[in-house]
Design an enzyme around this catalytic site. Sequence first.
Site, PDB file in Angstrom:
ATOM      1  N   ARG A 158      47.552  49.960  48.739  1.00 47.56           N
ATOM      2  CA  ARG A 158      47.877  49.140  49.912  1.00 47.56           C
ATOM      3  C   ARG A 158      47.064  47.850  49.893  1.00 47.56           C
ATOM      4  O   ARG A 158      47.615  46.748  50.095  1.00 47.56           O
ATOM      5  CB  ARG A 158      47.614  49.923  51.194  1.00 47.56           C
ATOM      6  CG  ARG A 158      47.732  49.089  52.458  1.00 47.56           C
ATOM      7  CD  ARG A 158      47.642  49.941  53.723  1.00 47.56           C
ATOM      8  NE  ARG A 158      46.435  50.756  53.779  1.00 47.56           N
ATOM      9  CZ  ARG A 158      46.167  51.609  54.763  1.00 47.56           C
ATOM     10  NH1 ARG A 158      47.029  51.768  55.752  1.00 47.56           N
ATOM     11  NH2 ARG A 158      45.051  52.320  54.761  1.00 47.56           N
ATOM     12  N   TYR A 210      34.236  51.657  56.911  1.00 45.73           N
ATOM     13  CA  TYR A 210      33.815  53.007  56.527  1.00 45.73           C
ATOM     14  C   TYR A 210      32.921  52.963  55.284  1.00 45.73           C
ATOM     15  O   TYR A 210      33.142  52.146  54.384  1.00 45.73           O
ATOM     16  CB  TYR A 210      35.029  53.870  56.216  1.00 45.73           C
ATOM     17  CG  TYR A 210      35.733  54.471  57.414  1.00 45.73           C
ATOM     18  CD1 TYR A 210      35.262  54.291  58.706  1.00 45.73           C
ATOM     19  CD2 TYR A 210      36.871  55.239  57.242  1.00 45.73           C
ATOM     20  CE1 TYR A 210      35.912  54.849  59.793  1.00 45.73           C
ATOM     21  CE2 TYR A 210      37.540  55.804  58.318  1.00 45.73           C
ATOM     22  CZ  TYR A 210      37.049  55.606  59.596  1.00 45.73           C
ATOM     23  OH  TYR A 210      37.700  56.166  60.665  1.00 45.73           O
ATOM     24  N   ARG A 223      42.196  49.962  65.502  1.00 41.88           N
ATOM     25  CA  ARG A 223      42.388  51.197  66.270  1.00 41.88           C
ATOM     26  C   ARG A 223      43.570  51.095  67.243  1.00 41.88           C
ATOM     27  O   ARG A 223      44.202  52.105  67.570  1.00 41.88           O
ATOM     28  CB  ARG A 223      41.122  51.530  67.052  1.00 41.88           C
ATOM     29  CG  ARG A 223      39.905  51.792  66.185  1.00 41.88           C
ATOM     30  CD  ARG A 223      40.040  53.040  65.357  1.00 41.88           C
ATOM     31  NE  ARG A 223      38.845  53.270  64.532  1.00 41.88           N
ATOM     32  CZ  ARG A 223      38.733  54.248  63.640  1.00 41.88           C
ATOM     33  NH1 ARG A 223      39.738  55.073  63.444  1.00 41.88           N
ATOM     34  NH2 ARG A 223      37.622  54.373  62.932  1.00 41.88           N
ATOM     35  N   GLU A 323      46.431  64.743  65.234  1.00 43.14           N
ATOM     36  CA  GLU A 323      46.291  63.303  65.381  1.00 43.14           C
ATOM     37  C   GLU A 323      47.355  62.826  66.367  1.00 43.14           C
ATOM     38  O   GLU A 323      48.459  63.385  66.405  1.00 43.14           O
ATOM     39  CB  GLU A 323      46.462  62.605  64.024  1.00 43.14           C
ATOM     40  CG  GLU A 323      46.304  61.092  64.060  1.00 43.14           C
ATOM     41  CD  GLU A 323      46.217  60.501  62.651  1.00 43.14           C
ATOM     42  OE1 GLU A 323      45.473  61.074  61.828  1.00 43.14           O
ATOM     43  OE2 GLU A 323      46.892  59.497  62.387  1.00 43.14           O
TER      44      GLU A 323
END
Length: 330
Positions: A158, A210, A223, A323
Amino acid sequence: MTQGCENPQVEVRARRAPQVSYRMAQVATLLEAAGTLAVFGFDPSVPSGDDPRHLQVALASTDAPAPLELWQVDGPVRCGMEGALRWSTGGGWLFAAIELDEREHGGTLATARQAYDMLHRFVAGHDARHVLRVWNYIGAINDGEGDAERYKRFCEGRAAGMGDFFAEGFPAATAIGHLAAEHRLQVYLLAGEQGGHRVENPRQVSAWRYPRQYGPTPPSFARAMILPARDTLAISGTAAVVGHASAHHDDLDAQLEETLTNLDALLASADMRAGFDAHSPLKVYLRHGSDAPRVRDALQQRLPGVPLLLLHGDICRRELLVEIDGWRYA
């Protein structure tokens, strides 16, 4: 090729957000509705329709019969196909989707790179070129060890394919493992004529920051995203992650509670009133389909009246069981 998806009876108005809802109806009925930008079905055994606006997502609903997801906009809609890419546009919005076979494109990383490169080139040619929300459905997402895990390879591809696609900032996004053939990659997006406002969760490290333990290339998403008219929050896939670590390993009830806490934090960060209502549809992804009755009961108590679509699919981290993503209208 452009198909006749135009409905001249709909007058173009202000660029409000697409209206998303879950409907028990026939696909053809929803495609004929005014301002239909996209219709999504959820059954990995059913192919997408000939109309470019109909995408069959490679995830199985835990409900039978399963509802369809409908996106509607204010304005006439045009649509077409360009090879593996299907699209529709109207009301200042663009839907684009691509499905590729990894066997034909060199594996997980190369296929993700090509999918994002193709989407980038396509979106760049439209007025609605600000990508606000992306969904990624990946077969066997947790297979492989260490950096060879398929999700980590997807993240590398990606990033390689996006180029300057997200130069203004990452969109909201979801990445879930579907249970169809592992070589199948589906990506679809929503773009608009204006950029949105990215929202982060103060309880979590931003995904693109991260640490290395999550792979050589961190996930690339915000988010949540406040859409341009500031009337809607598009919520990324949200799970029981605190800081950057998964919480409550293999404990479904605790993970669900932590996920709801994260959703509350996102609403607060977006300066939106607390809670969800009957006009705020949510998708709930479950690693184990057998957990659906338990999760539905818990969410109906915590979020009464909220439209819920429960889907069986793998979460991007093996220890996570649930999720949630969706939409919150002001």
